[in-house]
Design a protein around this motif. Structure first.
Motif: not given
Length: 694
Positions: A334-336, A342-348, A356-363
């Motif tokens: 995650a770059p600063r 990001l508005r973290l209170e409203q994101v999914s 949004g951050l191009r990360g990976q999450l186990s399916a």
């Protein structure tokens, strides 16, 4: 038939009728009594049936209420998991100021030593002037009054000299202690300033230490979430690289609701759909990753981080080897610049992390389906790596980072079934951990203070905790330390909503609840240690009545004195190591004893206090005049810490066991009241404890 016989028949007939009426009345009364008994029995049966129905209804209502409560708890748990990120974003950001300690120490409190000894009033020694007296008798009365005055004046002067000497000695000891304590505080704060300079200079060790502390001290994580981290900092890329432990699949409630089934008299649990559990768990993992990033970037007030490479893992078993292994379930770089938009209170959370951050999450994180981690802490050349207390090594509680130690205590309270979070270092009102016991009877709000000491915790710390309990409106206060508590602390805590956990008890609790910690060897001061002012106590003895007593002490193991030298009385005013000494009594005490509990012999488990008639002053007296007795427990400055109850004396007895201080398993001392009397005086009493009297 004659008139006379007719009259007799009439009388006999009347008697028969009277008898028949009486018998009829008795039959009616018996029948009525029987009907009343039957009615009462029917009423009792109806009442019992009604009571049974009411009990059944109340029982059913209680079981239904329990089922609803469990359902509400499940719903609340799911709501907390779903709102983890939004709630965490409301937590205050960590700053280096939270690590600073105020430059203040306990003020000098001389207690009774601050009050000068009153000098005798000469006006009270004048002889009466009224009446007729011979000159010689009057002169003798004047001489006796002057002699009494001079005797009392010299005694008061001697007591005042002793007071001034004790006050000066205690002031010198306090000044030495205060200077050392203030030096420790300044050294700690200087270390924080050095940490800040290291952050501004891009020092890897400083970056790892600071941001690890930020994660440890965060109040955003609810009960049951682990806090284990391994981190490294790349100064060239200004990137923090870390592995963070994620919660296991069991964090998600597998039960959706609970319903009471009255016909079977049991609760029926409705399982949460497997798809819903998987979706919620995946969302919790994504929220956890985002919350770690939020805490790190929010704490970065020095511009140290350009980006964060974060890997989230869970502990599992490698199916190929059967050995413990870490499974990476999420990873992101995650770059600063991107994160601050990001508005973290409203994101999914899932979409924010993966898109949004191009990360990976186990399916399928429930099945430990791993993803390939990004950059690992070990990949950073020259990077400093730190691992929390959650690893296999058993940490030394004395040497543990203060924030990590507070988090360990919070984790202990959570393991005991409570809700517990650490507080911010500034503005916490003296509270290190806030805990909530959900038990409806003994539960409520608990404030916890943590003292990482090597020496006995001073009673002032316990008094301060009691003040915090009252100001915070808490149900209970708990003081946790790596050292121990003296009798003054236990005396003050007695009868109050306070709990004291000493070092050995703490280690035992940690082991009992699956946590790790040990008390390192050595007696030199470590971080956050506090020796405090001189650690002896004064036992002041007072009683009503004119009887004169000798107050003595025996250093014992069980019911036997360790040796004749451990019997402290007027002919042996101190034991060999000086841990017990007799003192002259000064107002309001008629006798006194100085005790250094930490200095008592290692094999001693009790200190017995006794009193006996002074045969030279009161050869014919007994203890019937020994009433309203009390022992005042004082600290080294003479400040009263509490009063201990003592039994009254009895007629015919000339010696009495007042009570004993007994060593607890953790090294603390509790007072146990005595009461056994002896008619044979001090000689018979000491023989009871194994001293041979020649």
């Amino acid at each position: 038939m004659s008139r006379r016989s007719h009259g007799l028949m009439a009388v006999w007939a009347e008697a028969q009728r009277q008898q028949q009426r009486q018998q009829e009345a008795q039959r009616r009364a018996l029948a009525q009594q029987q009907r009343d008994q039957e009615r009462q029995a029917r009423d009792a049966e109806r009442a019992m049936a009604r009571m049974h129905r009411e009990r059944q209804a109340a029982y059913r209502q209680q079981r239904e209420a329990d089922a609803r409560r469990r359902t509400e708890e499940l719903e609340a748990r799911v709501a907390a998991l779903s709102g983890l990120l939004a709630e965490g974003c409301r937590a205050p950001a960590f700053t280096a100021d939270a690590l600073l300690r105020p430059e203040r120490v306990q003020e000098f409190a001389p207690g009774a030593l601050a009050t000068p000894v009153p000098m005798p009033d000469p006006n009270r020694y004048h002889t009466p002037t009224g009446g007729w007296q011979l000159g010689a008798r009057r002169d003798r009365a004047h001489e006796e009054a002057r002699a009494r005055y001079e005797q009392d004046w010299y005694a008061a002067q001697a007591a005042e000299t002793r007071r001034q000497n004790q006050l000066a000695a205690y002031r010198q000891q306090y000044d030495q202690w205060a200077a050392g304590a203030l030096q420790d505080i300044r050294a700690h704060n200087s270390g924080i300033e050095e940490l800040r300079r290291g952050l501004r200079a891009g020092d890897a060790d400083a970056a790892v230490e600071y941001f690890s502390a930020a994660l440890y001290s965060s109040t955003a994580w609810p009960e049951g979430f682990p806090r284990q981290v391994a981190a490294a900092y790349d100064p060239a890329a200004r990137q923090l690289v870390l592995d963070w432990e994620l919660p296991g699949y069991d964090i998600v409630p597998q039960t959706r609701s609970v319903r009471y089934m009255p016909t079977a008299d049991q609760e029926k649990e409705t399982a949460r759909p497997a798809a819903q559990c998987r979706a919620l768990y995946r969302d919790v993992l994504a929220q956890s990753m985002l919350l770690v990033l939020r805490d790190l970037f929010a704490a970065d007030t020095h511009g140290t981080l350009e980006s964060v490479a974060l890997n989230g893992f869970v502990d599992d078993v490698d199916p190929a080897t059967g050995r413990p292994a870490q499974v990476c379930l999420a990873t992101v770089m995650a770059p600063r610049d991107a994160f601050t938009l990001l508005r973290l209170e409203q994101v999914s959370a899932v979409e924010c992390l993966t898109e949004g951050l191009r990360g990976q999450l186990s399916a399928r994180p429930d099945q430990r389906a791993a993803v390939r981690p990004g950059r690992l802490p070990g990949d950073v050349d020259g990077g400093a790596t730190v691992v929390s207390h959650g690893t296999d090594s058993e940490p030394d509680l004395y040497e543990m980072d203060p924030i990590a130690f507070e988090n360990l205590i919070a984790e202990l309270f959570r393991a005991m079934g409570m809700q517990a979070v650490t507080t911010q270092r500034s503005g916490d009102g003296g509270v290190d951990v806030d805990a909530l016991d959900p038990d409806p009877v003994r539960g409520g709000k608990i404030v916890v203070q943590v003292k990482r000491y090597r020496h006995t915790v001073p009673p002032t710390a316990v008094r301060d905790l009691y003040g915090t309990v009252q100001s915070e409106g808490a149900n209970k206060g708990v003081l946790v330390t790596t050292s121990r508590f003296g009798p003054g602390a236990h005396t003050f805590a007695n009868g109050k909503p306070l709990g004291l956990i000493a070092g050995p008890e703490l280690v035992d609790l940690l082991g009992r609840y699956g946590l790790r910690g040990r008390l390192g060897a050595g007696s030199t001061d470590g971080p956050d240690s506090a020796e405090g002012p001189p650690d002896h106590n004064i036992l002041g003895m007072n009683w009503s009545g004119e009887v004169a007593l000798d107050v003595c002490a025996l250093v014992c193991k069980g019911s036997g004195v360790l040796s004749d030298e451990q019997f402290v009385f007027y002919n042996n005013p101190r034991n060999p190591d000086g841990s017990v000494r007799t003192l002259p009594g000064f107002a309001p005490d008629r006798a006194a004893m100085q005790v250094r509990f930490e200095g008592l012999p290692a094999d001693a488990d009790r200190l017995v206090l006794v009193a006996a008639i002074d045969p030279q002053v009161n050869p014919d007296a007994d203890l019937s005049g020994f009433t309203e007795a009390r022992i005042r427990l004082l600290d080294a400055s003479g400040e009263e810490l509490g009063q201990l109850e003592v039994s009254d004396g009895r007629s015919g007895e000339t010696a009495l066991v007042l009570g004993s201080f007994r060593r607890r398993a953790g090294g603390d001392w509790d007072f146990v009241i005595g009461g056994k009397g002896f008619a044979g005086g001090l000689e018979e009493l000491v023989q009871e404890y194994g001293i041979e009297v020649g």
